[in-house]
Design an enzyme around this catalytic site. Structure first.
Site, short mmCIF file in Angstrom:
data_model
loop_
_atom_site.label_atom_id
_atom_site.label_comp_id
_atom_site.label_asym_id
_atom_site.label_seq_id
_atom_site.Cartn_x
_atom_site.Cartn_y
_atom_site.Cartn_z
N ASP A 95 111.11 70.69 -7.47
CA ASP A 95 109.80 71.07 -6.96
C ASP A 95 109.51 72.47 -7.47
OD1 ASP A 95 107.59 71.12 -5.14
OD2 ASP A 95 108.78 69.98 -3.70
N GLU A 247 101.73 66.72 -7.14
CA GLU A 247 101.18 66.54 -5.82
C GLU A 247 99.71 66.93 -5.92
OE1 GLU A 247 101.50 67.88 -1.15
OE2 GLU A 247 101.65 69.40 -2.71
#
Ligand code: GLC
Ligand code: CA
Length: 497
Positions: A95, A247
């Site tokens: 991430d 995302e």
């Protein structure tokens, strides 16, 4: 590319596995679980942020992009983790939070010192709050800073300061960060809120309201963002076979589509399917059909660290229901993403008092409510509705769980997917919904499998001439309520079971 054949598993680092008993998950804990993940059939993990951070938002507030937070371990641990995972055939995507940094990041510490500081322009400073924009957590998105008597912009908490992507140096810095981790051998990235990088800064228009809630119209998806994504893609193409997952903070497929494609991201989180509040088969079906129509290979998930666990949220803790959803996620066309612990299954954690709420979003709702004159009970109720602690409790890891039918069902379904190409890349012949029965046929070459999932309360007749390949019930002419089967016409000797 490999990701289309991969069953992923999200590891929320602070609550996956704690190796040293301080109550916080860590990298050594993850390393110790790699054999477990491999046994489960996982071929890819997504690690949430593990970089040095004050952890106001559990690591989504990075203060150094080039290291590991001491609470989680060391750089050596990370390298070891990567090596072990690769030994087991598990790829690792990490991430990266590039929309904002922590307010403790040295860039920000410099930036706030003076208007002339070389880092001033790394962030967005204005003499006055430019408009009515609200943070995505709660409260104003503008924060006053007394040292220079100006306001800075933050889309999340005031400790997560938005980077200024109108400054070309910011992009260069961030690309260096990506290079660092790519050179270390990570297999791809999960880009946090990647559609938020640009905002409407010409006139700084106010965001509109609907039913008392601000609509985030001008603070995301703004001109320039797609060009940035293309540059990102082209930069990462200097390394082979890296998976770029975004995302996109949106609920509608239409708003995600512009970000995914050959020159853009490989995939995004399909919240249009995954984040439904209540179980709604019709909605799931319609969204799957929409993805097909737009030729999008969706990510398949119903839980993440930002939402309530689907075992509680959608299945009301009914094991049969959860099995049907697992059957669905692991036989549909798409890229499955399990969330840590769902294979056990794990229930939601339900905070009983404000002290038990750790999530910044929950705490901000509480504080804001108190400021606005609500009493403690009312403020707690609001915090309870908005906090993301439900899915974040530290996992318990009891050996007995592995002997349970539920875990073994996950294992069987994942193995079935891993062993048979048709489940990874096979296309749909059809996908249909009749009452509460979802069905689809997937084909690849001359192989084909038909799936029936009965979410209803009555049994239904299955078509004649088919044989059960696998499912949640015995071979039968009828499909019982809350059961699912995979069928083949005659016997398919080439399928691996
Ligand atoms: C993403 C993360 C979430 C975080 C937010 C701000 O939505 O998934 O956990 O709070 O970005 O970084
Ligand atoms: Ca620990």
């Amino acid at each position: 590319m490999w990701y289309q054949r991969t069953v992923f598993y999200e590891i929320y680092v602070p609550s996956f596995c704690d190796s040293n008993g301080d109550g916080i998950g860590d990298l050594q804990g993850i390393i110790s679980k790699i054999p477990y993940l491999s046994e489960l059939g996982i071929k890819g993990i997504w690690l949430t942020p593990f970089y040095p951070s004050p952890r106001v938002d559990n690591g989504y507030d990075i203060s150094n992009y080039y290291d590991v937070d001491k609470t989680f371990g060391t750089m050596e641990d990370f390298k070891h983790l990567l090596e072990r995972a690769h030994e087991y055939g598990i790829r690792v995507i990490i991430d990266v939070v590039i929309n904002h940094t922590s307010n403790q990041h040295p860039w920000f510490l410099e930036s706030k010192k003076s208007k002339e500081n070389p880092y001033r322009n790394y962030y967005i400073w204005e003499e006055k709050p430019k408009n009515n924009w609200e943070s995505f957590f709660a409260g104003s998105a503008w924060e006053y800073e007394k040292e220079t008597n100006e306001y800075y912009y933050h889309a999340f908490s005031k400790e997560q300061v938005c980077l200024n992507y109108s400054n070309p140096r910011v992009k260069e810095e961030i690309f260096q960060v990506l290079k660092f981790w790519l050179d270390l051998g990570v297999d791809g990235f999960r880009f946090d809120v990647i559609n938020f990088l640009k905002m409407q800064r010409d006139k700084w228009p106010d965001n509109p309201y609907e039913n008392g809630k601000q609509l985030h119209k001008y603070d995301k998806n703004q001109p320039g963002i797609l060009k940035f994504i293309e540059e990102l893609k082209s930069f990462v193409s200097n390394w082979n076979d890296k998976f770029l997952l975004g995302e996109i903070g949106e609920d509608y497929l239409e708003d995600m589509l512009p970000y995914v494609g050959k020159e853009k991201l490989d995939a995004c989180f399909n919240f249009n399917i995954g984040s439904i509040e209540n179980f709604d088969l019709k909605k799931i079906y319609e969204e799957l059909v929409k993805c097909e129509k737009h030729q999008i290979v969706p990510t398949l998930f119903f839980s993440t660290h930002d939402m309530k666990r689907h075992f509680s949220r959608l299945c009301k803790e009914q094991v049969n229901h959860a099995k049907l959803l697992a059957f669905m996620m692991l036989t549909l066309k798409g890229v499955p993403f399990l969330y840590q612990g769902e294979e056990i299954p794990t229930k939601d954690f339900r905070p009983k008092s404000i002290e038990e709420i750790q999530d910044i979003q929950g705490r901000l709702w509480y504080n804001n409510a108190i400021k606005q004159g609500f009493n403690k009970e009312e403020a707690f109720a609001l915090a309870y509705q908005n906090t993301r602690d439900f899915s974040r409790s530290l996992l318990e890891w009891k050996d007995e769980d592995l002997n349970e039918d539920f875990y073994q069902f996950y294992q069987t379904m994942i193995a079935f997917r891993n062993e048979n190409e048709i489940l990874q890349t096979g296309n749909y012949d059809f996908i249909a919904l009749e009452d509460f029965v979802l069905s689809y046929r997937r084909t690849s070459g001359n192989q084909s499998i038909t799936f029936y999932l009965n979410f209803g309360e009555t049994e239904v007749l299955l078509p004649k001439g088919y044989q059960k390949v696998l499912g949640t019930q015995e071979e039968s002419e009828v499909l019982k309520p809350m059961n699912a089967v995979a069928l083949c016409l005659g016997k398919d000797e080439s399928l691996k079971l």
